[in-house]
Design an enzyme around this catalytic site. Structure first.
Site, short mmCIF file in Angstrom:
data_model
loop_
_atom_site.label_atom_id
_atom_site.label_comp_id
_atom_site.label_asym_id
_atom_site.label_seq_id
_atom_site.Cartn_x
_atom_site.Cartn_y
_atom_site.Cartn_z
N GLU A 148 -18.95 -5.73 10.40
CA GLU A 148 -19.86 -5.01 11.29
C GLU A 148 -20.87 -5.92 11.97
O GLU A 148 -21.27 -5.68 13.12
CB GLU A 148 -20.57 -3.91 10.50
CG GLU A 148 -19.68 -2.77 10.05
CD GLU A 148 -18.96 -3.04 8.74
OE1 GLU A 148 -18.19 -2.18 8.30
OE2 GLU A 148 -19.18 -4.14 8.16
N ARG A 187 -25.45 -2.55 7.63
CA ARG A 187 -25.03 -3.94 7.46
C ARG A 187 -25.25 -4.76 8.74
O ARG A 187 -25.26 -5.99 8.68
CB ARG A 187 -23.55 -4.00 7.08
CG ARG A 187 -23.13 -2.94 6.09
CD ARG A 187 -21.70 -3.11 5.65
NE ARG A 187 -21.63 -4.01 4.51
CZ ARG A 187 -20.51 -4.49 4.01
NH1 ARG A 187 -19.38 -4.19 4.58
NH2 ARG A 187 -20.52 -5.27 2.97
N LYS A 213 0.84 -1.19 0.00
CA LYS A 213 0.00 0.00 0.00
C LYS A 213 0.88 1.25 0.00
O LYS A 213 1.85 1.34 0.76
CB LYS A 213 -0.90 -0.02 1.23
CG LYS A 213 -2.03 1.00 1.24
CD LYS A 213 -2.95 0.73 2.43
CE LYS A 213 -4.13 1.70 2.45
NZ LYS A 213 -5.03 1.43 3.58
#
Length: 639
Positions: free
Chosen positions: A375, A403, A291
């Site tokens: 979640e 969610r 990244k």
């Protein structure tokens, strides 16, 4: 940075689509990668955006578009914030100065922008399910020349939905579906959990291969002893790889595996993808990337590798200072409450920094749980913590609560458990577009029995209401606040039940201001004064359940107005109207909120103006409503 980027004659300027990319020689591709990174850095430096994830997928994206034939072949991104390079290579590089600006490019794939974008995917762990259904559809339609490619990060693989999809994909051996695992060890910050640990082990597999090569090259030179020792080591090699080798985890599911592949070696990625395409069955291509690759300030940024910086200096990476925001206030207050209460624990779903929990994790490392992009698990795990005698605080973006609704309803509320959910980025968030506006929570939360919802209007109220929320021990609580800087403190001038009275007026109009809409409501009341209409403004503080004092107070007014930063359907306005109806109070109620549609990306102030949530709009419509004073007024639709 390269001076060629964006200039006539540059390689990137010549790529109007994947066909042009395929015409480039392999010797030209490193220069193209440099130009792409230059444009990524220069664009996000001016306007912010998802820099780190896109720096990491430059070579991978080039390879994808050289091997596959988009849009006939479908490339799906999970999550879509890593699709900037995809946008550039599909003809949109020239528009990157409009990224995340009103009328410009979305920060995520967008069907309205390009035929190369099929899913507008910014909630993680969903692409594999899309890919499963899409590949099955092409099979049933006998479109055998089409391949579906899903690019999913290791962070998104912490979401349960991804594994549900993998389980189904593996059951269909003849689907031409390629899953590229973009493994950089991070979601926002380092990926957490058992899967992350296992993938870290896979990334270390090369060490074992190198060790065996070393042993073979040295021990075999030792007479008598050497060869038997090597044979013994070689015999345990499979045992080592049964624990560490990548194919064990994926091939046990029935998925063909190719890897590990250096994701910054474009030719290596191309080779792996062409091999995968040739199988014409579900294949995992495991690609290792870094990244922020190619830009040292991002590579060396420990917190999140410049995942989504604001405006910054492209030469130094130094970010422009951000104003004191709602997240900062929560961050400070949860640390203070943690010092007072040993039973308070915090949960994040792979968003330790964005939700402000880094200071809490540093102060109380044993009381912070990062569950990954999961979640649903976060809420039910919180239920377990509460059953065990603790008070969990679950910090989420408001849009991601959608969610985990079932878990909040059935696993937390049904058991009347003391769990506090803190919703950041509630209401209109702006730049990130339709999927990130937190405009649904006050509607879906209305149906949860025993739940209490607080909406602070300013910094003191956030501190006050968070403290009140964690004191509730017989059911769940929610505290929600918007994105951005905290406005000026707004003191109450009186009290009505437990509600704050922000402005007292004659019984013409009662304005119920929900949280941070208080300043707007007070401005509207001042404008009404100029029209000879007196307005009282109250802040309920807790919008669920509504204060019992509201109904008798409303009887005295000609009109009740509710202003909220939430969808108009099913929100606080509907709850107020229902309470008045139930009490046979015939005062008309008008709700001003967000229309029930998906909003295009733009700055928050611009969106609020476009949907009529300004003090001028509200004052004008209230003036017109009061002037009509007709029996039909109550049934007129509000904006």
């Amino acid at each position: 940075m390269s001076e060629r980027t964006g200039q006539p004659g540059s390689l990137l300027e010549s790529v109007k689509g994947p066909r042009d990319l395929k015409l480039l020689s392999t010797d030209e591709l490193p220069q193209l990668a440099v130009e792409i990174r230059d444009l990524l850095i220069s664009s996000t430096a001016r306007i912010g955006g998802h820099l780190g994830p896109n720096l990491g997928v430059v070579e991978l994206t080039i390879a994808l578009h050289r091997v596959f034939d988009s849009p006939n072949d479908r490339i799906l991104w999970d999550t879509g914030h890593q699709a900037y390079v995809h946008k550039m290579l599909t003809g949109r590089a020239g528009q990157f100065d409009t990224l995340r600006q009103e009328g410009g490019l979305s920060g995520y794939p967008s069907q309205s922008e390009s035929e190369h974008d099929i899913i507008e995917n910014s909630h993680a762990s969903t692409a594999l399910s899309y890919a499963d259904g899409l590949a099955k559809a092409y099979k049933l339609r006998r479109e055998a020349d089409r391949t579906v490619v899903a690019v999913i990060g290791d962070g998104a693989l912490t979401g349960g939905m991804a594994w549900e999809a993998l389980n189904n994909i593996a059951a269909h051996k003849d689907l031409p579906l390629i899953i590229v695992v973009n493994d950089n060890g991070r979601s926002y910050s380092p990926t957490i959990g058992g899967l992350a640990s296992h993938l870290a082990s896979l990334r270390a597999t090369e060490r074992y291969e190198n060790m065996l090569d070393f042993v073979k090259g040295n021990l075999t030179r030792v007479p008598v002893v050497g060869p038997p020792v090597y044979d013994a080591l070689h015999g345990v090699k499979k045992g080592i790889k049964d624990v560490l080798a990548p194919q064990v985890m994926f091939e046990d599911l029935g998925l063909k595996y190719i890897g590990l592949v250096d994701g910054h070696d474009e030719q290596a990625v191309e080779t792996a993808l062409r091999k995968a395409r040739g199988f014409r069955r579900p294949v995992i291509v495991h690609v290792l990337t870094k990244k922020g690759f190619g830009y040292s300030p991002a590579e060396n940024h420990d917190e999140d590798c410049f995942h989504s910086p604001g405006v910054f200096d492209p030469l130094t990476g130094e970010e422009k200072p951000k104003p004191h925001g709602w997240t900062n206030v929560f961050s400070q207050e949860i640390v203070r409450l943690g010092a007072e209460r040993q039973d308070i624990v915090a949960i994040t779903a792979a968003m330790l920094g964005p939700t402000g929990l880094i200071p809490f994790s540093q102060a109380y490392p044993d009381r912070l749980y990062d569950v990954g992009i999961a979640e649903q698990h976060a809420l039910t795990s919180a239920a377990g913590l509460a059953l065990g005698g603790l008070h969990p605080v679950v910090a989420l973006y408001a849009t991601f609560l959608n969610r985990a609704f079932d878990q909040l309803l059935m696993d937390v509320a049904l058991h009347r458990l003391p769990v506090t959910v803190v919703l950041d980025r509630a209401g209109v968030t702006g730049d990130d577009g339709a999927s990130h506006n937190g405009m649904w929570d006050l509607s879906i939360l209305q149906v949860v029995p025993g739940l209490s919802v607080a909406v602070p209007r300013d910094e003191p109220r956030l501190r006050e209401l968070l403290a009140e929320a964690v004191r509730v021990d017989d059911g769940p609580t929610v505290v929600r606040y918007p994105k951005g800087p905290v406005g000026a403190e707004i003191e109450a001038v009186g009290r009505l039940g437990e509600m704050d009275v922000l402005r007292e007026g004659d019984p013409d109009v009662l304005i119920v201001s929900v949280g941070p809409m208080a300043e707007l409501c007070l401005e509207a009341a001042a404008l009404l004064d100029a029209q000879g209409i007196s307005a009282t403004v109250v802040d309920p503080r807790w919008v669920k359940p509504l204060d019992e004092a509201l109904v008798p107070a409303a009887r005295a007014y000609k009109l009740v107005v509710v202003v909220e930063d939430n969808g108009r359907v099913g929100g606080v306005g509907d709850a107020v109207a229902r309470s008045l109806r139930d009490a046979d109070v015939d005062v008309p109620v008008r709700t001003y909120g967000i229309p029930q549609r998906f909003l295009e990306h733009a700055k928050r102030a611009k969106i609020l103006s476009e949907i009529g949530l300004t003090s001028q709009d509200i004052a004008r419509e209230i003036t017109e409503a009061v002037a009509k004073r007709s029996p039909e007024f109550e049934n007129q639709p509000a904006r």
